[in-house]
Design a protein around this motif. Structure first.
Motif, PDB file in Angstrom:
ATOM      1  N   MET A 274       0.930  -1.263  -0.084  1.00 48.67           N
ATOM      2  CA  MET A 274       0.047   0.201  -0.137  1.00 48.67           C
ATOM      3  C   MET A 274       0.859   1.155  -0.001  1.00 48.67           C
ATOM      4  SD  MET A 274      -3.374  -0.643  -0.153  1.00 48.67           S
ATOM      5  CE  MET A 274      -4.391  -1.898  -0.054  1.00 48.67           C
ATOM      6  N   LEU A 275       1.979   1.242   0.665  1.00 46.71           N
ATOM      7  CA  LEU A 275       2.869   2.582   0.648  1.00 46.71           C
ATOM      8  C   LEU A 275       3.562   2.529  -0.562  1.00 46.71           C
ATOM      9  CD1 LEU A 275       4.561   4.553   2.049  1.00 46.71           C
ATOM     10  CD2 LEU A 275       6.325   2.828   2.499  1.00 46.71           C
ATOM     11  N   LYS A 276       3.781   1.529  -1.579  1.00 48.91           N
ATOM     12  CA  LYS A 276       4.274   1.577  -2.872  1.00 48.91           C
ATOM     13  C   LYS A 276       3.371   2.254  -3.576  1.00 48.91           C
ATOM     14  CE  LYS A 276       6.779  -0.654  -6.391  1.00 48.91           C
ATOM     15  NZ  LYS A 276       6.274   0.292  -7.455  1.00 48.91           N
ATOM     16  N   MET A 277       1.945   1.844  -3.488  1.00 55.47           N
ATOM     17  CA  MET A 277       0.919   2.448  -4.356  1.00 55.47           C
ATOM     18  C   MET A 277       0.675   3.711  -4.012  1.00 55.47           C
ATOM     19  SD  MET A 277      -2.217   3.757  -3.475  1.00 55.47           S
ATOM     20  CE  MET A 277      -2.564   3.020  -1.974  1.00 55.47           C
ATOM     21  N   LEU A 278       0.966   4.377  -2.786  1.00 56.36           N
ATOM     22  CA  LEU A 278       0.474   5.764  -2.181  1.00 56.36           C
ATOM     23  C   LEU A 278       2.020   6.448  -2.783  1.00 56.36           C
ATOM     24  CD1 LEU A 278      -0.734   7.802  -0.943  1.00 56.36           C
ATOM     25  CD2 LEU A 278       0.100   7.265   1.311  1.00 56.36           C
ATOM     26  N   SER A 279       2.993   6.071  -2.560  1.00 54.68           N
ATOM     27  CA  SER A 279       4.170   6.698  -3.258  1.00 54.68           C
ATOM     28  C   SER A 279       4.183   6.879  -4.558  1.00 54.68           C
ATOM     29  CB  SER A 279       5.825   6.156  -2.474  1.00 54.68           C
ATOM     30  OG  SER A 279       5.627   4.887  -3.101  1.00 54.68           O
ATOM     31  N   ASP A 280       3.879   5.760  -5.264  1.00 58.31           N
ATOM     32  CA  ASP A 280       3.794   5.948  -6.838  1.00 58.31           C
ATOM     33  C   ASP A 280       2.843   6.803  -7.225  1.00 58.31           C
ATOM     34  OD1 ASP A 280       6.052   4.076  -7.026  1.00 58.31           O
ATOM     35  OD2 ASP A 280       4.509   2.366  -7.612  1.00 58.31           O
ATOM     36  N   ALA A 281       1.684   6.844  -6.580  1.00 60.36           N
ATOM     37  CA  ALA A 281       0.662   7.855  -7.003  1.00 60.36           C
ATOM     38  C   ALA A 281       0.846   9.343  -6.759  1.00 60.36           C
ATOM     39  CB  ALA A 281      -0.708   7.550  -6.097  1.00 60.36           C
ATOM     40  N   THR A 282       1.546   9.407  -5.540  1.00 56.33           N
ATOM     41  CA  THR A 282       2.254  11.127  -5.187  1.00 56.33           C
ATOM     42  C   THR A 282       3.127  11.241  -6.071  1.00 56.33           C
ATOM     43  OG1 THR A 282       1.683  10.472  -2.780  1.00 56.33           O
ATOM     44  CG2 THR A 282       2.965  12.430  -3.508  1.00 56.33           C
ATOM     45  N   THR A 283       4.149  10.233  -6.613  1.00 56.79           N
ATOM     46  CA  THR A 283       5.301  10.910  -7.473  1.00 56.79           C
ATOM     47  C   THR A 283       4.640  11.093  -8.943  1.00 56.79           C
ATOM     48  OG1 THR A 283       6.885   9.340  -6.445  1.00 56.79           O
ATOM     49  CG2 THR A 283       7.363   9.851  -8.418  1.00 56.79           C
TER      50      THR A 283
ATOM     51  N   ASN B 271       3.192  22.288 -13.839  1.00 61.78           N
ATOM     52  CA  ASN B 271       2.940  23.568 -13.531  1.00 61.78           C
ATOM     53  C   ASN B 271       3.077  23.811 -11.956  1.00 61.78           C
ATOM     54  OD1 ASN B 271       0.524  22.187 -13.430  1.00 61.78           O
ATOM     55  ND2 ASN B 271      -0.628  23.948 -13.653  1.00 61.78           N
ATOM     56  N   LEU B 272       2.829  22.734 -11.329  1.00 66.43           N
ATOM     57  CA  LEU B 272       2.626  22.811  -9.812  1.00 66.43           C
ATOM     58  C   LEU B 272       4.262  22.323  -9.235  1.00 66.43           C
ATOM     59  CD1 LEU B 272       0.554  23.392  -7.844  1.00 66.43           C
ATOM     60  CD2 LEU B 272       0.347  20.893  -7.519  1.00 66.43           C
ATOM     61  N   PRO B 273       5.118  23.361  -8.508  1.00 66.30           N
ATOM     62  CA  PRO B 273       6.107  22.905  -8.133  1.00 66.30           C
ATOM     63  C   PRO B 273       6.091  21.749  -7.150  1.00 66.30           C
ATOM     64  CG  PRO B 273       5.863  25.309  -8.112  1.00 66.30           C
ATOM     65  CD  PRO B 273       4.481  24.695  -8.367  1.00 66.30           C
ATOM     66  N   ILE B 274       7.160  20.912  -7.365  1.00 61.55           N
ATOM     67  CA  ILE B 274       7.362  19.751  -6.189  1.00 61.55           C
ATOM     68  C   ILE B 274       7.183  20.260  -4.750  1.00 61.55           C
ATOM     69  CG2 ILE B 274       9.992  19.636  -6.095  1.00 61.55           C
ATOM     70  CD1 ILE B 274       9.572  16.412  -6.010  1.00 61.55           C
ATOM     71  N   GLU B 275       7.802  21.325  -4.508  1.00 58.21           N
ATOM     72  CA  GLU B 275       7.711  22.159  -3.269  1.00 58.21           C
ATOM     73  C   GLU B 275       6.416  22.165  -2.465  1.00 58.21           C
ATOM     74  OE1 GLU B 275       9.469  23.467  -5.712  1.00 58.21           O
ATOM     75  OE2 GLU B 275      11.493  22.725  -5.120  1.00 58.21           O
ATOM     76  N   ASN B 276       5.368  22.174  -3.533  1.00 50.71           N
ATOM     77  CA  ASN B 276       4.072  22.379  -3.026  1.00 50.71           C
ATOM     78  C   ASN B 276       3.520  21.081  -2.447  1.00 50.71           C
ATOM     79  OD1 ASN B 276       4.292  24.772  -4.708  1.00 50.71           O
ATOM     80  ND2 ASN B 276       1.910  24.865  -4.933  1.00 50.71           N
ATOM     81  N   THR B 277       4.077  19.980  -2.899  1.00 54.83           N
ATOM     82  CA  THR B 277       3.705  18.498  -2.510  1.00 54.83           C
ATOM     83  C   THR B 277       4.567  18.358  -1.206  1.00 54.83           C
ATOM     84  OG1 THR B 277       2.872  17.962  -4.514  1.00 54.83           O
ATOM     85  CG2 THR B 277       3.248  16.294  -3.026  1.00 54.83           C
ATOM     86  N   THR B 278       5.908  18.482  -1.315  1.00 52.34           N
ATOM     87  CA  THR B 278       6.669  17.992  -0.357  1.00 52.34           C
ATOM     88  C   THR B 278       6.316  19.145   1.111  1.00 52.34           C
ATOM     89  OG1 THR B 278       8.414  19.406  -1.179  1.00 52.34           O
ATOM     90  CG2 THR B 278       8.600  17.223  -1.621  1.00 52.34           C
ATOM     91  N   ASP B 279       6.186  20.374   0.803  1.00 50.18           N
ATOM     92  CA  ASP B 279       5.957  21.381   1.825  1.00 50.18           C
ATOM     93  C   ASP B 279       4.661  20.868   2.720  1.00 50.18           C
ATOM     94  OD1 ASP B 279       8.102  22.648   1.290  1.00 50.18           O
ATOM     95  OD2 ASP B 279       7.235  24.358   0.375  1.00 50.18           O
TER      96      ASP B 279
ATOM     97  N   HIS C 131      10.097   9.448   0.126  1.00 49.19           N
ATOM     98  CA  HIS C 131       9.999   8.828  -1.375  1.00 49.19           C
ATOM     99  C   HIS C 131       9.939   9.718  -2.530  1.00 49.19           C
ATOM    100  CE1 HIS C 131       9.413   4.340  -0.658  1.00 49.19           C
ATOM    101  NE2 HIS C 131       9.839   4.737   0.532  1.00 49.19           N
ATOM    102  N   VAL C 132       9.169  10.971  -2.003  1.00 45.89           N
ATOM    103  CA  VAL C 132       8.912  11.847  -3.042  1.00 45.89           C
ATOM    104  C   VAL C 132       9.852  12.934  -3.383  1.00 45.89           C
ATOM    105  CG1 VAL C 132       7.382  13.764  -3.915  1.00 45.89           C
ATOM    106  CG2 VAL C 132       6.450  11.486  -3.157  1.00 45.89           C
ATOM    107  N   HIS C 133      10.587  13.657  -2.201  1.00 42.70           N
ATOM    108  CA  HIS C 133      11.668  14.475  -2.237  1.00 42.70           C
ATOM    109  C   HIS C 133      12.889  14.024  -2.753  1.00 42.70           C
ATOM    110  CE1 HIS C 133      14.332  17.689  -1.064  1.00 42.70           C
ATOM    111  NE2 HIS C 133      13.325  18.409  -0.983  1.00 42.70           N
ATOM    112  N   PRO C 134      13.845  14.691  -3.665  1.00 48.90           N
ATOM    113  CA  PRO C 134      14.953  14.151  -4.260  1.00 48.90           C
ATOM    114  C   PRO C 134      15.864  13.774  -3.182  1.00 48.90           C
ATOM    115  CG  PRO C 134      14.030  16.099  -5.685  1.00 48.90           C
ATOM    116  CD  PRO C 134      13.084  15.891  -4.243  1.00 48.90           C
ATOM    117  N   LEU C 135      16.062  14.567  -2.105  1.00 47.70           N
ATOM    118  CA  LEU C 135      17.204  14.240  -1.189  1.00 47.70           C
ATOM    119  C   LEU C 135      16.584  13.459   0.064  1.00 47.70           C
ATOM    120  CD1 LEU C 135      18.617  17.943  -0.880  1.00 47.70           C
ATOM    121  CD2 LEU C 135      19.453  15.902  -2.150  1.00 47.70           C
TER     122      LEU C 135
END
Length: 325
Positions: A198-207, A215-223, A267-271
């Motif tokens: 389920m975590l893989k599903m959620l991280s894949d869906a978010t990625t 058009n939506l910076p990745i920071e909007n999601t990670t923040d 899983h989503v943030h590059p660092l």
């Protein structure tokens, strides 16, 4: 906003955001209602899924009897009749992951739009934040139950072997009565082969959400994720906030959501979440976890250790490694 308490204070020249999220009673406002209703139509089944999984006992005895007596047709039939309905239940969980996957982008669209800051989103969209928290809670709880139940993999492996053997004997065999044919079994096998499906599903869906919304910076999601982690941490540390919880289970819910957003961020943030430049207070979050009764949080600490993406990176500070050792 009667259910919201926000305090802004300064800590080492940085803004500390203290928001109370009403995980128990938040109700959708008019602007939230359309998305809330769509997500709720899926989330309403989550408790039932977890309860069903919690009572999954497997067909170990029937399988052992059948394997020990390969020429006994009666025992073969008994094992098949026992395993089939269990695999049908596993398919139900598998199908539910797709239902959840479909609503995640709609929630993220609403909670990550650039019109507001993450804090403002959480202030004004409490019901949607609660739903996102419930998805995180479900995700970690499902994976935790799956990991401690070896019967799931054993039952499914036996089912696949038996189905393949039946097809070899009779290539014209009709689709099985449990609606899990060879092709479906192969797809389900990939899902259940994951330690945390389920975590893989959620991280894949978010990625995927981040990738498809350029058009939506990745920071909007990670923040949003880091803000939710901070909110959960503060709610757990603050006696005033904790006193507002009506149910003791809300504490564990809050802990699980905090860990969930950390892992998802990782899983989503590059660092990742463990890097020094991460906007998540990892030390503080781990400290909060370790202040709880060990029996309640050992699974969550293990989730940070073993299901995060960047914990073992060289950039992870030694102090963090030591805290989770």
């Amino acid at each position: 906003m009667g259910n919201l308490l926000k305090i802004l204070s300064k800590d080492d020249s940085a803004s500390k955001i203290d928001v109370f999220l009403d995980f128990e009673n938040a109700q959708p406002t008019h602007p939230e209602f359309e998305v809330w209703q769509i997500v709720n139509s899926v989330l309403v089944y989550s408790v039932r899924i977890l309860d069903d999984l919690q009572h999954y006992t497997g067909a170990g005895e029937e399988i052992r009897d059948a394997i020990s007596n390969p020429s006994n047709d009666e025992l073969q039939q008994i094992s098949w009749n026992a395993v089939g309905p269990l695999v049908a239940r596993l398919k139900k969980y598998y199908d539910y992951s797709f239902s959840l996957e479909a609503v995640v982008p709609q929630l993220l669209h609403a909670l990550c739009s650039p019109q507001m800051t993450p804090t403002q989103h959480l202030e004004t969209q409490q019901a949607l934040a609660k739903q996102f928290a419930e998805i995180l809670h479900f995700t970690l709880k499902f994976d935790e139950l799956k990991m401690i139940n070896p019967a799931i993999q054993n039952d499914f492996s036996y089912y696949r072997r038996t189905l393949s053997r039946m097809k070899m004997v009779n290539k014209d065999i009709q689709p099985d009565p449990f609606d899990v044919n060879n092709e479906m079994a192969n797809r389900m096998s990939l899902f259940y082969a994951q330690a945390t499906p389920m975590l893989k599903m959620l991280s894949d869906a978010t990625t995927k959400f981040v990738a498809e919304n350029k058009n939506l910076p990745i920071e909007n999601t990670t923040d949003l994720l880091s803000t939710m982690a901070a909110v959960c941490k503060t709610m757990l540390e603050n006696d005033v906030h904790r006193s507002r919880f009506e149910n003791d289970d809300t504490i564990l819910f809050c802990l699980r959501v905090m860990v969930g957003v950390i892992i998802l961020y990782d899983h989503v943030h590059p660092l990742g979440a463990f890097d020094k430049k991460s906007s998540i207070d990892i030390k503080g979050c781990i400290k909060v976890l370790k202040e709880q009764p060990p029996v309640k949080v050992e699974g969550l600490l293990n989730a940070l250790r073993y299901t995060s993406k960047h914990f073992n990176d060289e950039s992870t500070p030694k102090t963090i490694r030591s805290m989770l050792s």
